[in-house]
Design a protein around this motif. Structure first.
Motif, PDB file in Angstrom:
ATOM      1  N   ASP A   1      -7.106   5.099  -4.285  1.00  0.00           N
ATOM      2  CA  ASP A   1      -7.969   3.924  -4.181  1.00  0.00           C
ATOM      3  C   ASP A   1      -8.815   4.019  -2.907  1.00  0.00           C
ATOM      4  O   ASP A   1      -9.941   3.552  -2.859  1.00  0.00           O
ATOM      5  CB  ASP A   1      -7.129   2.649  -4.146  1.00  0.00           C
ATOM      6  CG  ASP A   1      -6.367   2.430  -5.442  1.00  0.00           C
ATOM      7  OD1 ASP A   1      -7.001   2.474  -6.514  1.00  0.00           O
ATOM      8  OD2 ASP A   1      -5.138   2.241  -5.387  1.00  0.00           O
ATOM      9  N   PHE A   2      -8.227   4.616  -1.856  1.00  0.00           N
ATOM     10  CA  PHE A   2      -8.889   4.815  -0.567  1.00  0.00           C
ATOM     11  C   PHE A   2      -8.499   6.191  -0.041  1.00  0.00           C
ATOM     12  O   PHE A   2      -7.386   6.658  -0.292  1.00  0.00           O
ATOM     13  CB  PHE A   2      -8.461   3.753   0.461  1.00  0.00           C
ATOM     14  CG  PHE A   2      -8.792   2.351   0.058  1.00  0.00           C
ATOM     15  CD1 PHE A   2     -10.000   1.777   0.446  1.00  0.00           C
ATOM     16  CD2 PHE A   2      -7.910   1.595  -0.699  1.00  0.00           C
ATOM     17  CE1 PHE A   2     -10.315   0.470   0.068  1.00  0.00           C
ATOM     18  CE2 PHE A   2      -8.215   0.297  -1.080  1.00  0.00           C
ATOM     19  CZ  PHE A   2      -9.419  -0.263  -0.695  1.00  0.00           C
ATOM     20  N   ILE A   3      -9.410   6.814   0.719  1.00  0.00           N
ATOM     21  CA  ILE A   3      -9.139   8.127   1.321  1.00  0.00           C
ATOM     22  C   ILE A   3      -9.383   8.040   2.818  1.00  0.00           C
ATOM     23  O   ILE A   3     -10.394   7.493   3.266  1.00  0.00           O
ATOM     24  CB  ILE A   3     -10.041   9.224   0.707  1.00  0.00           C
ATOM     25  CG1 ILE A   3      -9.727   9.390  -0.790  1.00  0.00           C
ATOM     26  CG2 ILE A   3      -9.862  10.553   1.450  1.00  0.00           C
ATOM     27  CD1 ILE A   3     -10.700  10.267  -1.537  1.00  0.00           C
TER      28      ILE A   3
ATOM     29  N   PHE B   1       2.890  10.355  -5.708  1.00  0.00           N
ATOM     30  CA  PHE B   1       2.438  10.620  -7.080  1.00  0.00           C
ATOM     31  C   PHE B   1       3.463  11.458  -7.838  1.00  0.00           C
ATOM     32  O   PHE B   1       3.714  11.229  -9.016  1.00  0.00           O
ATOM     33  CB  PHE B   1       1.084  11.345  -7.074  1.00  0.00           C
ATOM     34  CG  PHE B   1      -0.071  10.493  -6.642  1.00  0.00           C
ATOM     35  CD1 PHE B   1      -0.381   9.310  -7.299  1.00  0.00           C
ATOM     36  CD2 PHE B   1      -0.869  10.877  -5.583  1.00  0.00           C
ATOM     37  CE1 PHE B   1      -1.454   8.530  -6.905  1.00  0.00           C
ATOM     38  CE2 PHE B   1      -1.949  10.105  -5.185  1.00  0.00           C
ATOM     39  CZ  PHE B   1      -2.244   8.930  -5.842  1.00  0.00           C
ATOM     40  N   GLU B   2       4.042  12.441  -7.149  1.00  0.00           N
ATOM     41  CA  GLU B   2       4.976  13.363  -7.794  1.00  0.00           C
ATOM     42  C   GLU B   2       6.222  12.650  -8.317  1.00  0.00           C
ATOM     43  O   GLU B   2       6.852  13.109  -9.272  1.00  0.00           O
ATOM     44  CB  GLU B   2       5.387  14.475  -6.820  1.00  0.00           C
ATOM     45  CG  GLU B   2       4.261  15.406  -6.437  1.00  0.00           C
ATOM     46  CD  GLU B   2       3.401  14.918  -5.264  1.00  0.00           C
ATOM     47  OE1 GLU B   2       2.661  15.731  -4.707  1.00  0.00           O
ATOM     48  OE2 GLU B   2       3.469  13.705  -4.912  1.00  0.00           O
ATOM     49  N   THR B   3       6.576  11.517  -7.695  1.00  0.00           N
ATOM     50  CA  THR B   3       7.778  10.772  -8.097  1.00  0.00           C
ATOM     51  C   THR B   3       7.448   9.492  -8.859  1.00  0.00           C
ATOM     52  O   THR B   3       8.343   8.689  -9.123  1.00  0.00           O
ATOM     53  CB  THR B   3       8.627  10.417  -6.859  1.00  0.00           C
ATOM     54  OG1 THR B   3       7.842   9.612  -5.964  1.00  0.00           O
ATOM     55  CG2 THR B   3       9.106  11.676  -6.141  1.00  0.00           C
ATOM     56  N   GLY B   4       6.182   9.277  -9.202  1.00  0.00           N
ATOM     57  CA  GLY B   4       5.794   8.076  -9.932  1.00  0.00           C
ATOM     58  C   GLY B   4       5.758   6.823  -9.067  1.00  0.00           C
ATOM     59  O   GLY B   4       5.701   5.701  -9.575  1.00  0.00           O
ATOM     60  N   GLY B   5       5.765   6.998  -7.759  1.00  0.00           N
ATOM     61  CA  GLY B   5       5.809   5.870  -6.834  1.00  0.00           C
ATOM     62  C   GLY B   5       4.570   5.007  -6.835  1.00  0.00           C
ATOM     63  O   GLY B   5       4.621   3.854  -6.393  1.00  0.00           O
ATOM     64  N   GLU B   6       3.455   5.520  -7.338  1.00  0.00           N
ATOM     65  CA  GLU B   6       2.227   4.711  -7.360  1.00  0.00           C
ATOM     66  C   GLU B   6       2.396   3.472  -8.241  1.00  0.00           C
ATOM     67  O   GLU B   6       1.664   2.495  -8.092  1.00  0.00           O
ATOM     68  CB  GLU B   6       1.018   5.547  -7.792  1.00  0.00           C
ATOM     69  CG  GLU B   6       0.976   5.907  -9.264  1.00  0.00           C
ATOM     70  CD  GLU B   6       1.727   7.172  -9.631  1.00  0.00           C
ATOM     71  OE1 GLU B   6       1.446   7.728 -10.716  1.00  0.00           O
ATOM     72  OE2 GLU B   6       2.595   7.620  -8.864  1.00  0.00           O
TER      73      GLU B   6
ATOM     74  N   ILE C   1       0.851  -1.188   0.000  1.00  0.00           N
ATOM     75  CA  ILE C   1       0.000   0.000   0.000  1.00  0.00           C
ATOM     76  C   ILE C   1       0.883   1.232   0.000  1.00  0.00           C
ATOM     77  O   ILE C   1       1.805   1.354   0.815  1.00  0.00           O
ATOM     78  CB  ILE C   1      -0.894   0.034   1.254  1.00  0.00           C
ATOM     79  CG1 ILE C   1      -1.764  -1.215   1.334  1.00  0.00           C
ATOM     80  CG2 ILE C   1      -1.739   1.304   1.284  1.00  0.00           C
ATOM     81  CD1 ILE C   1      -2.469  -1.372   2.667  1.00  0.00           C
ATOM     82  N   GLY C   2       0.604   2.162  -0.882  1.00  0.00           N
ATOM     83  CA  GLY C   2       1.268   3.460  -0.865  1.00  0.00           C
ATOM     84  C   GLY C   2       0.411   4.416  -0.060  1.00  0.00           C
ATOM     85  O   GLY C   2      -0.791   4.562  -0.315  1.00  0.00           O
TER      86      GLY C   2
ATOM     87  N   HIS D   1      -2.006  -0.543  -4.175  1.00  0.00           N
ATOM     88  CA  HIS D   1      -3.108   0.389  -3.937  1.00  0.00           C
ATOM     89  C   HIS D   1      -2.555   1.651  -3.284  1.00  0.00           C
ATOM     90  O   HIS D   1      -1.517   1.600  -2.621  1.00  0.00           O
ATOM     91  CB  HIS D   1      -4.168  -0.225  -3.007  1.00  0.00           C
ATOM     92  CG  HIS D   1      -4.839  -1.424  -3.599  1.00  0.00           C
ATOM     93  ND1 HIS D   1      -5.833  -1.321  -4.545  1.00  0.00           N
ATOM     94  CD2 HIS D   1      -4.652  -2.749  -3.383  1.00  0.00           C
ATOM     95  CE1 HIS D   1      -6.225  -2.530  -4.891  1.00  0.00           C
ATOM     96  NE2 HIS D   1      -5.516  -3.413  -4.196  1.00  0.00           N
ATOM     97  N   VAL D   2      -3.282   2.750  -3.457  1.00  0.00           N
ATOM     98  CA  VAL D   2      -2.864   4.020  -2.867  1.00  0.00           C
ATOM     99  C   VAL D   2      -3.925   4.512  -1.893  1.00  0.00           C
ATOM    100  O   VAL D   2      -5.111   4.578  -2.226  1.00  0.00           O
ATOM    101  CB  VAL D   2      -2.623   5.099  -3.945  1.00  0.00           C
ATOM    102  CG1 VAL D   2      -2.311   6.447  -3.315  1.00  0.00           C
ATOM    103  CG2 VAL D   2      -1.491   4.673  -4.887  1.00  0.00           C
ATOM    104  N   VAL D   3      -3.471   4.839  -0.680  1.00  0.00           N
ATOM    105  CA  VAL D   3      -4.315   5.474   0.332  1.00  0.00           C
ATOM    106  C   VAL D   3      -3.867   6.923   0.436  1.00  0.00           C
ATOM    107  O   VAL D   3      -2.690   7.195   0.695  1.00  0.00           O
ATOM    108  CB  VAL D   3      -4.178   4.774   1.702  1.00  0.00           C
ATOM    109  CG1 VAL D   3      -4.964   5.532   2.769  1.00  0.00           C
ATOM    110  CG2 VAL D   3      -4.641   3.324   1.620  1.00  0.00           C
ATOM    111  N   VAL D   4      -4.784   7.842   0.231  1.00  0.00           N
ATOM    112  CA  VAL D   4      -4.491   9.268   0.351  1.00  0.00           C
ATOM    113  C   VAL D   4      -5.088   9.789   1.648  1.00  0.00           C
ATOM    114  O   VAL D   4      -6.269   9.571   1.930  1.00  0.00           O
ATOM    115  CB  VAL D   4      -5.044  10.058  -0.858  1.00  0.00           C
ATOM    116  CG1 VAL D   4      -4.991  11.563  -0.611  1.00  0.00           C
ATOM    117  CG2 VAL D   4      -4.260   9.706  -2.119  1.00  0.00           C
ATOM    118  N   VAL D   5      -4.255  10.458   2.432  1.00  0.00           N
ATOM    119  CA  VAL D   5      -4.710  11.125   3.648  1.00  0.00           C
ATOM    120  C   VAL D   5      -5.048  12.554   3.255  1.00  0.00           C
ATOM    121  O   VAL D   5      -4.273  13.220   2.569  1.00  0.00           O
ATOM    122  CB  VAL D   5      -3.624  11.087   4.742  1.00  0.00           C
ATOM    123  CG1 VAL D   5      -4.148  11.709   6.027  1.00  0.00           C
ATOM    124  CG2 VAL D   5      -3.167   9.653   4.984  1.00  0.00           C
ATOM    125  N   SER D   6      -6.206  13.025   3.683  1.00  0.00           N
ATOM    126  CA  SER D   6      -6.697  14.312   3.210  1.00  0.00           C
ATOM    127  C   SER D   6      -7.380  15.080   4.343  1.00  0.00           C
ATOM    128  O   SER D   6      -7.745  14.502   5.369  1.00  0.00           O
ATOM    129  CB  SER D   6      -7.703  14.065   2.065  1.00  0.00           C
ATOM    130  OG  SER D   6      -8.156  15.276   1.523  1.00  0.00           O
TER     131      SER D   6
END
Length: 196
Positions: A167-169, A113-118, A3-4, A123-128
């Motif tokens: 994918d998740f927030i 995202f800025e470094t292409g790490g996704e 998970i990113g 899956h990517v979890v974004v904290v917002s």
């Protein structure tokens, strides 16, 4: 399952990473790796590239920041030193998690995202959080100014774009209890996936 975890400054990403750890999920923090490298392996490389930025055997983050902020060429030179070392440590973490039998592991990477790490995660979890909450949190930090904040935000993908690509927030603006519930639900969802 890799998970990113990402999110902009002042959003609560570090707190959210700790919530994953509380549930027994191994977490690799790119920020912690950089701090460690600034005391260890990166010191001689940075001392050579940026004379005068090392004090008492460690990188003086303030002195280094003064040399690279607002200087794209210097920043690129620093990133060329630090990023490969961070990726080496990340690879070692992933291998250690695999060998330990971990079903899920988290890569906590602010500029995912800025470094292409996704591309390196499943899956990517974004904290917002809402912009006003973010600004209030960041401007409450010692030494932070509106100008510094704007400079930091200019290097980061806007929160709304990160949310769109997630994918998740986990929304920390709804309080930490709600965020903790989000993290528990995410971990439960991954554990229920076939093959886990």
């Amino acid at each position: 399952m890799l998970i990113g975890l990402t999110g902009s400054i002042g959003i609560g990403k570090t707190t959210t990473a700790a919530m994953f750890r509380e549930l027994g999920v191994p977490v690799y923090s790119a920020d912690e790796a950089v701090h460690r490298l600034y005391r260890e392996r990166a010191v001689p490389l940075i001392a050579e590239a940026f004379p005068g930025t090392v004090r008492d055997g460690a990188v003086d983050r303030g002195a280094l920041a003064a040399r690279v902020l607002g200087n794209p060429e210097a920043l690129a030179r620093l990133e060329a030193i630090v990023h490969p070392l961070v990726r080496e440590e990340e690879a070692a973490f992933i291998e250690e998690a695999r060998l330990s039998g971990a079903t899920i592991a988290v890569l906590d990477i602010p500029l995912l995202f800025e470094t292409g790490g996704e591309e390196r995660v499943d899956h990517v979890v974004v904290v917002s959080a809402r912009p006003e909450i973010q600004r209030r949190r960041v401007l409450a930090r010692a030494g932070m100014t509106q100008e510094k904040l704007e400079g930091l935000l200019s290097r980061q993908m806007p929160d709304e774009e990160k949310r769109r690509r997630a994918d998740f927030i986990v929304d920390t603006g709804n309080g930490m209890d709600a965020a903790r519930a989000d993290v528990r639900a995410i971990v439960a969802a991954f554990l229920q996936k076939p093959g886990n």
